[in-house]
Design an enzyme around this catalytic site. Structure first.
Site, short mmCIF file in Angstrom:
data_model
loop_
_atom_site.label_atom_id
_atom_site.label_comp_id
_atom_site.label_asym_id
_atom_site.label_seq_id
_atom_site.Cartn_x
_atom_site.Cartn_y
_atom_site.Cartn_z
N SER A 275 -8.62 14.06 -13.54
CA SER A 275 -7.54 14.80 -12.40
C SER A 275 -7.23 16.63 -13.46
CB SER A 275 -7.05 14.92 -11.80
OG SER A 275 -6.84 15.53 -10.65
N TYR B 54 -0.19 9.37 -7.82
CA TYR B 54 -1.68 10.03 -8.10
C TYR B 54 -1.77 10.90 -9.60
CZ TYR B 54 -6.48 11.82 -8.13
OH TYR B 54 -7.60 12.71 -8.16
#
Ligand code: ZN
Length: 594
Positions: free
Chosen positions: A471, A484
């Site tokens: 990400s 995350y």
């Protein structure tokens, strides 16, 4: 509506022959009928309807039977010789419909026989006789004196004349190392004679119908899969029914022979270390192919070739086959090779086997579809709606996933790690259980799978590609997105470690860092959307536009964009790239890789 037309009956008879693998396989054999048709001016003419070159009898339709003006073919018999090029050229000029498929290489053989209906098959039982040390004596003993035998000649003008001469006064003609030609004045007579002679030959030899037992591949074949995949990736198919053949002391001789030149064309002239078919003790027969369909086809052809050769050796104590020169002439023959050019060029990832996790939605689903469209054989994993269903934080799911890829295709070339979950919350408030879940799903599960694919890639010895979908947050984290972001940062580091350790065995490992891929993603639940919108101080419905606006390119990022980067990393186009991170985020300066 009444009786079937002569062409319809030819199609019906051809399909009946094609439906029996003991008679013909995959485009082998051909059939014809001589009939009267009216031309564009209403004139009646004699036409030979014959199977087109490379067309399959089992699935043929009327369109697969080009028509040729018989009165323009018959005078050729007066000639002494005719080259292949001349013959093909001539056949082209005799076509009733100029855009019809190219007629069979054996067209003149059918034309020169006076009977109305002619059938030609490469039946196992006939080939077992035709490959005896003395094919003529074997055919006579099994089928009677009224079946003629001609020596091997590559199909073409000379063979057509030879068969026409031998056919006078005979019921049928056996072509040494090739097959059988029968004929009749009705469809039933021609088909019935094929049936009768093939059944007699089978009884004489004690040859039973060939049956395959296709079983999953296994880890014991990984090294073999690697060996056959060095030039281009191939998948495997396994037939356990040939286990007894593989154990015979003469297995090498059996594997080295083909029962007809037509088999030779599709499974190779002979078997050596490069395949594509192998008799493996304890396993049976293994066939390699650029796709599962081809591997399966080769498996079936090999089953017939091997069973036929074994029957010949058992009945006659030996076998005869083409000379090296004849083999060479056949495998490099443009007219046979033409059949193989009928298929389109192979897709980029043909023969590749790829695992995609998180494949039921979002980026994973797009990646799986994209790799499959590029020719890869994809095994998908997700909690539900995938080939392997289960939680990848459970090592047993990872084990099952790797086993599934090996069982289905014989090995593995790439893994795309897409499974992930968005867990938000400030450090001071996030539940410890939630933190652990994020690290387990977004990081540890990928380690578990990496660890398990390693021995497979090592055993194959042909490298591989691991692509970790991380990400933009790995480099540009967001406040309140800790569980995350921390896991994704770890995932980039996992990719780099895999690159360091994979280099010596040719395994490449890279990461892709997407940002704000909304469409079709389960990651962006309503809760996460509300949460992120609040963090950026914007209304929730403006979230997509906000992310698009803040990127350098000012455009929305889609799962398709991510899939394109993944395909590059999976393919050989990136063969010199490992340890890299490719951002697919529209351009976020804070997230430039470093
Ligand atoms: Zn043939």
């Amino acid at each position: 509506m009444g009786a079937l037309s002569a062409l319809d009956r030819l199609v019906e008879r051809s399909r009946r022959i094609g439906a029996d693998p003991a008679l013909v396989l995959y485009g082998g054999g051909n059939t014809s009928t001589k009939l009267f048709e009216r031309d564009h001016a209403g004139r009646e003419q004699r036409v030979l309807r014959i199977k087109g070159s490379g067309r399959d009898l089992a699935t043929c339709t009327a369109r697969d039977f080009p028509g040729l003006r018989l009165d323009e073919l018959l005078p050729l018999r007066e000639r002494d010789a005719m080259s292949d090029e001349e013959m093909v050229d001539h056949l082209g000029r005799c076509l009733v419909e100029p855009d019809a498929p190219r007629p069979s290489i054996e067209t003149l053989l059918h034309a020169f026989l006076p009977a109305t209906h002619v059938d030609h098959v490469h039946a196992d039982a006939i080939c077992a006789l035709a490959n005896a040390p003395d094919p003529a004596a074997a055919a006579r003993d099994a089928l009677g004196e009224d079946v003629a035998v001609v020596p091997y000649l590559r199909p073409g003008f000379a063979l057509a004349k030879l068969v026409a001469d031998a056919a006078a006064g005979a019921r049928a003609v056996v072509l040494a190392h090739h097959g059988l030609v029968t004929w009749g004045e009705t469809d039933e007579e021609s088909y019935g004679r094929t049936r009768e002679l093939v059944d007699r030959a089978a009884r004489f030899l004690g040859l039973r119908p060939v049956e395959l037992e296709v079983v999953p591949s296994s880890r014991s074949l990984l090294e073999l899969r690697g060996r056959v995949s060095r030039e281009r990736r191939q998948v495997l198919a396994v037939d356990a029914a040939q286990r007894a053949l593989a154990e015979r002391p003469d297995a090498a001789e059996i594997a080295a022979m083909r029962s007809t030149p037509d088999h030779m064309l599709r499974i190779g002239a002979r078997t050596n270390g490069d395949g594509p078919v192998f008799l493996v003790p304890g396993v049976g027969c293994v066939a390699a192919g650029p796709d599962p369909r081809t591997a399966r086809m080769r498996l079936e052809l090999a089953a017939h070739s091997h069973a036929t050769t074994a029957a010949t050796r058992d009945r006659f104590g030996g076998a005869s086959w083409l000379t090296e020169q004849e083999v060479d002439d056949f495998v490099h023959w443009p007219l046979e090779l033409y059949k193989l050019t009928l298929s389109p060029p192979p897709p980029e990832l043909e023969g590749h086997v790829a695992i995609v996790t998180g494949a039921a939605s979002g980026i994973g689903r797009e990646v799986a579809a994209d790799l499959a469209a590029r020719g890869a054989n994809v095994v998908t994993a997700d909690l539900a709606g995938a080939d392997v269903e289960g939680d990848l934080t459970d090592p047993r799911t990872a084990d099952a996933l790797v086993e599934e890829a090996v069982a289905r295709y014989g090995g593995l070339d790439a893994v795309v790690f897409c499974a992930g979950v968005a867990v938000t919350g400030p450090l001071a408030a996030v539940a410890e259980e939630e933190w652990r879940r994020s690290v387990e799903v977004n990081l540890t599960s990928h380690f578990l799978l990496t660890k398990r694919v390693w021995p497979v890639l090592r055993a194959q010895g042909i490298g591989g590609s691991l692509v970790y979908v991380a990400s933009k947050n790995a480099f540009a984290p967001g406040a309140g997105f800790g569980p995350y972001s921390v896991a994704k940062a770890g995932l980039v580091q996992l990719a780099r470690i895999a690159a360091l350790e994979g280099g010596p065995i040719g395994v490449r490992a890279n990461a892709v860092n997407p940002d704000a891929v909304f469409a079709g993603s389960k990651l962006w639940s309503e809760e996460v959307r509300r949460e992120r919108a609040a963090a950026h101080g914007i209304p929730v419905e403006e979230l997509e536009a906000f992310y698009a606006r803040r990127s350098l390119l000012g455009r929305e990022v889609t799962a398709r964009d991510v899939a394109a980067a993944v395909a590059f990393l999976v393919s050989e186009r990136s063969r010199a790239t490992t340890g890299a991170v490719i951002p697919v985020d529209g351009g976020v300066p804070a997230a430039f890789p470093r």
